[in-house]
Design a protein around this motif. Structure first.
Motif, PDB file in Angstrom:
ATOM      1  N   PHE A   3     -19.886 -15.037  29.821  1.00 24.08           N
ATOM      2  CA  PHE A   3     -19.885 -15.948  28.659  1.00 24.08           C
ATOM      3  C   PHE A   3     -18.987 -17.609  29.229  1.00 24.08           C
ATOM      4  O   PHE A   3     -19.255 -18.738  28.950  1.00 24.08           O
ATOM      5  N   TYR A   4     -17.939 -17.027  30.293  1.00 25.17           N
ATOM      6  CA  TYR A   4     -17.015 -18.441  29.951  1.00 25.17           C
ATOM      7  C   TYR A   4     -17.361 -19.390  30.815  1.00 25.17           C
ATOM      8  O   TYR A   4     -16.855 -20.227  30.887  1.00 25.17           O
ATOM      9  N   ARG A   5     -18.061 -18.626  31.923  1.00 25.62           N
ATOM     10  CA  ARG A   5     -18.431 -19.583  33.412  1.00 25.62           C
ATOM     11  C   ARG A   5     -18.952 -20.514  33.245  1.00 25.62           C
ATOM     12  O   ARG A   5     -19.871 -20.658  32.512  1.00 25.62           O
ATOM     13  N   GLY A   6     -17.857 -21.972  33.812  1.00 27.40           N
ATOM     14  CA  GLY A   6     -18.851 -23.456  33.725  1.00 27.40           C
ATOM     15  C   GLY A   6     -18.616 -24.468  32.357  1.00 27.40           C
ATOM     16  O   GLY A   6     -19.392 -25.373  32.452  1.00 27.40           O
ATOM     17  N   ALA A   7     -17.892 -23.122  31.644  1.00 28.42           N
ATOM     18  CA  ALA A   7     -17.522 -23.862  29.784  1.00 28.42           C
ATOM     19  C   ALA A   7     -16.754 -25.170  29.938  1.00 28.42           C
ATOM     20  O   ALA A   7     -16.123 -25.147  30.634  1.00 28.42           O
ATOM     21  N   VAL A   8     -17.340 -26.062  29.894  1.00 25.54           N
ATOM     22  CA  VAL A   8     -16.327 -27.243  29.674  1.00 25.54           C
ATOM     23  C   VAL A   8     -15.334 -27.736  27.877  1.00 25.54           C
ATOM     24  O   VAL A   8     -14.720 -29.019  28.084  1.00 25.54           O
ATOM     25  N   GLY A   9     -16.097 -26.812  27.306  1.00 25.72           N
ATOM     26  CA  GLY A   9     -15.164 -26.598  25.971  1.00 25.72           C
ATOM     27  C   GLY A   9     -14.946 -25.619  24.866  1.00 25.72           C
ATOM     28  O   GLY A   9     -16.103 -24.712  26.004  1.00 25.72           O
ATOM     29  N   VAL A  10     -14.424 -25.688  24.406  1.00 26.47           N
ATOM     30  CA  VAL A  10     -14.530 -24.715  23.173  1.00 26.47           C
ATOM     31  C   VAL A  10     -14.223 -24.675  21.580  1.00 26.47           C
ATOM     32  O   VAL A  10     -13.255 -25.332  21.518  1.00 26.47           O
ATOM     33  N   VAL A  11     -15.276 -24.134  21.070  1.00 30.71           N
ATOM     34  CA  VAL A  11     -14.722 -24.736  19.953  1.00 30.71           C
ATOM     35  C   VAL A  11     -14.549 -23.082  19.468  1.00 30.71           C
ATOM     36  O   VAL A  11     -14.799 -21.354  19.230  1.00 30.71           O
ATOM     37  N   ILE A  12     -12.599 -22.812  18.551  1.00 28.73           N
ATOM     38  CA  ILE A  12     -12.414 -21.770  18.159  1.00 28.73           C
ATOM     39  C   ILE A  12     -12.225 -22.092  17.008  1.00 28.73           C
ATOM     40  O   ILE A  12     -12.088 -22.519  15.852  1.00 28.73           O
ATOM     41  N   VAL A  13     -13.087 -20.316  16.095  1.00 25.13           N
ATOM     42  CA  VAL A  13     -13.158 -21.107  14.456  1.00 25.13           C
ATOM     43  C   VAL A  13     -12.004 -19.567  13.774  1.00 25.13           C
ATOM     44  O   VAL A  13     -12.779 -19.114  14.058  1.00 25.13           O
ATOM     45  N   PHE A  14     -11.859 -20.315  12.858  1.00 24.52           N
ATOM     46  CA  PHE A  14     -11.147 -19.363  11.812  1.00 24.52           C
ATOM     47  C   PHE A  14     -11.626 -19.501  10.506  1.00 24.52           C
ATOM     48  O   PHE A  14     -12.406 -20.899  10.148  1.00 24.52           O
TER      49      PHE A  14
END
Ligand code: GDP
Ligand code: MG
Length: 216
Positions: free
Chosen positions: A78-89
């Motif tokens: 899931f994480y491999r190669g990710a360049v952006g992460v949106v952490i939602v609350f």
């Protein structure tokens, strides 16, 4: 004819506690509407949408956790190669806000030696003015003290949804190291059968905004 209809592929993850609205945000961004009671997806799920940002065509490959967040069994794939992460609350759910740091740690543990993806912390459901327990001011301060960008959004009203992904893509485009990672991703990952593509221009389109949320 161009070889592809995009210049970059950006793998972007949407994480956060169950029920904060991750799948609804993606549905709003990709499908352009608010859908209540989305069917639960099984396994890993991603959808794509191409945005024109700063003269480049960025194909966002948006990965949803599809229920694994409940059990905290998010896989490395899931994480491999990710360049952006949106952490939602959820702005009406203090637990989901308190857990933002757990999600940050989760992301950090996957990128120990590598550069961190661009991280955005977003407070969803800002249409719920009555039920709101986390203020924009507090969340903004929290995020900026830790070096992340913050935005208030609403998948229900559509407020700031497209703006979020535009800003994220623009930030990634500014980062040479992350661009290298995204080039490698587009060469190696050819999983397209499951995704569908819609196009939307950075400059050309205006999305309906509910106006409940602050833009900056
Ligand atoms: P996920 O588990 O994070 O994927 O959350 P879902 O997308 O399944 O959404 C959980 C619930 O929150 C659903 O009932 C949605 O209709 C609702 N929801 C999602 N976004 C919003 C929003 O912006 N405003 C309001 N009021 N409800 C929302
Ligand atoms: Mg979901």
């Amino acid at each position: 004819m161009p070889l592809t209809d995009f210049d970059y592929t950006f793998k972007v993850l949407i994480v956060g506690n169950s029920g904060v609205g991750k799948s609804t945000i993606l549905e709003r961004f990709i499908g352009g509407d608010f859908r209540e009671n989305l069917p639960k997806t099984i396994g890993v799920d991603f959808k794509t949408k191409t945005l024109k940002v700063d003269g480049s065509r960025a194909k966002l490959q948006l990965w949803d956790t599809a229920g694994q967040e409940r059990f905290r069994t998010i896989t490395n794939t899931f994480y491999r190669g990710a360049v952006g992460v949106v952490i939602v609350f959820d702005v009406s759910d203090s637990t989901s806000y308190a857990d933002v740091m757990r999600w940050v740690e989760n992301v950090r543990s996957e990128f120990l030696d590598a550069e961190l993806p661009v991280i955005y912390v977003v407070g969803n459901k800002c249409d719920l003015e009555e039920g709101r327990t986390i203020s924009n001011k507090d969340a903004r301060k929290f995020a900026s003290q830790r070096g992340f960008s913050f935005m208030d959004i609403s998948a229900r009203s559509g407020s700031n949804i497209e703006e979020l992904f535009r800003r994220l893509a623009a930030d990634i485009l500014q980062d040479k190291q992350l661009l290298t990672r995204s080039t490698m991703l587009s060469e190696t990952v050819k999983l397209s059968s499951h995704s569908y593509d819609t196009h939307s221009s950075f400059y050309g389109e205006r999305q309906a905004k509910g106006g409940c949320c602050k833009t900056s």
